[in-house]
Each structure stands twice: as C-alpha cells, then as structure tokens.
Design a protein around this motif. Structure first.
Motif, mmCIF file in Angstrom:
data_model
loop_
_atom_site.group_PDB
_atom_site.id
_atom_site.type_symbol
_atom_site.label_atom_id
_atom_site.label_comp_id
_atom_site.label_asym_id
_atom_site.label_seq_id
_atom_site.Cartn_x
_atom_site.Cartn_y
_atom_site.Cartn_z
ATOM 1 N N GLN A 204 0.848 -1.190 0.000
ATOM 2 C CA GLN A 204 0.000 0.000 0.000
ATOM 3 C C GLN A 204 0.885 1.242 0.000
ATOM 4 N N VAL A 205 0.602 2.171 -0.868
ATOM 5 C CA VAL A 205 1.445 3.347 -1.007
ATOM 6 C C VAL A 205 1.019 4.434 -0.025
ATOM 7 N N CYS B 133 4.859 15.600 -4.094
ATOM 8 C CA CYS B 133 4.192 14.501 -3.399
ATOM 9 C C CYS B 133 5.137 13.311 -3.440
ATOM 10 N N ALA B 134 5.652 12.941 -2.280
ATOM 11 C CA ALA B 134 6.578 11.820 -2.176
ATOM 12 C C ALA B 134 5.813 10.556 -1.809
ATOM 13 N N ALA B 135 6.081 9.500 -2.536
ATOM 14 C CA ALA B 135 5.407 8.228 -2.316
ATOM 15 C C ALA B 135 6.366 7.220 -1.697
ATOM 16 N N SER B 136 5.819 6.370 -0.848
ATOM 17 C CA SER B 136 6.601 5.289 -0.255
ATOM 18 C C SER B 136 5.703 4.086 -0.032
ATOM 19 N N GLY B 137 6.313 2.934 0.118
ATOM 20 C CA GLY B 137 5.561 1.744 0.454
ATOM 21 C C GLY B 137 4.994 0.984 -0.724
ATOM 22 N N GLY B 138 5.310 1.422 -1.914
ATOM 23 C CA GLY B 138 4.805 0.725 -3.087
ATOM 24 C C GLY B 138 5.714 0.964 -4.273
ATOM 25 N N THR B 139 5.403 0.353 -5.389
ATOM 26 C CA THR B 139 6.158 0.581 -6.614
ATOM 27 C C THR B 139 5.560 1.789 -7.311
ATOM 28 N N TYR C 11 -4.357 18.027 -2.635
ATOM 29 C CA TYR C 11 -4.098 16.631 -2.285
ATOM 30 C C TYR C 11 -3.492 15.900 -3.482
ATOM 31 N N CYS C 12 -2.561 15.017 -3.217
ATOM 32 C CA CYS C 12 -2.165 14.091 -4.271
ATOM 33 C C CYS C 12 -2.813 12.739 -3.988
ATOM 34 N N ALA C 13 -3.003 11.996 -5.038
ATOM 35 C CA ALA C 13 -3.673 10.704 -4.956
ATOM 36 C C ALA C 13 -3.037 9.734 -5.936
ATOM 37 N N ALA C 14 -3.182 8.459 -5.627
ATOM 38 C CA ALA C 14 -2.581 7.410 -6.456
ATOM 39 C C ALA C 14 -3.581 6.285 -6.698
ATOM 40 N N ASP C 15 -3.469 5.705 -7.853
ATOM 41 C CA ASP C 15 -4.262 4.514 -8.162
ATOM 42 C C ASP C 15 -3.568 3.736 -9.272
#
Length: 122
Positions: free
Chosen positions: A1-2, A22-28, A95-99
């Motif tokens: 889960q990101v 927006c920095a992402a972690s925990g996923g690809t 907000y940033c969002a991912a899917d």
C-alpha cells in the motif's frame, strides 16, 4: 500500500508561483497513476491534474490549463505540480492521490495524502 506526503504549499501573491511535491513510499511508484486534487472551503474536492504511470499522458482541469504542469520522477518516487500565474481562486487544500488505473475523478483514486494548503492573496 502506497503512502503519500505532500509538501510545498504556502502563501503567495496573485501572479506568483509554487511547486507542490508529493513523495510516495511503500509501493512501486511507477505502478501508480497520480493525480492532484484540491478542495476549497465549502466546495467539493475537484481534479486539478492527472498523469499516467509512465508520464506519457496528462490531464488538466480547464481552470488550470496553461498555468499548471504536472510531472513525475519515477526514480525519485515523486510527483510534482508546478503552479504559475496563481489566482486567488486557486486557494485550496491540495491533495495528491494514487491509483493503479489512470483516472480523472475522485472516486477513481484509492490512496490519498493529507493535503497541503495553498493560499493566494489578491
């Protein structure tokens, strides 16, 4: 889960610029399409921009076309929103969002950051 963490918000005068990150972690990270949304007081959350997993496809709301640019750096697990010629009506929490799937509506995104405030003074 990101997990997603936004930064770069602040107070700016009309006509000025800001760059949100927006920095992402925990996923690809490269497996996720990314979106920027905003919500002003008393209004519904709305799409600002979206970018596909490779970065080859982008979408902009009409209200920001020509002023905002979305980009991503998959090596840095980060998506950006460059905002130029800011207007008071751009004031909102961003907000940033991912899917995994590219989309342009709120309900198409499963993962959300906590948001960063952008205030544009006149």
């Amino acid at each position: 889960q990101v997990q997603l963490v936004e930064s770069g918000g602040g107070l700016v005068q009309a006509g000025g610029s800001l760059r949100l990150s927006c920095a992402a972690s925990g996923g690809t990270f490269s497996a996720y399409a990314m979106g920027w949304f905003r919500q002003a007081p008393g209004k519904e959350r709305e799409i600002v921009a979206a970018i596909s997993r490779s970065g080859g496809r982008t979408y902009y709301a009409d209200s920001v076309k020509g002023r905002f640019t979305i980009s991503r750096d998959n090596a840095k697990n980060t998506v950006y929103l460059q905002m130029n010629s800011l207007k008071p009506e751009d004031t909102a929490v961003y907000y940033c969002a991912a899917d995994h799937q590219y989309g342009t509506t709120n309900w198409e995104y499963d993962y959300w950051g906590q948001g960063t405030q952008v205030t544009v003074s006149s």
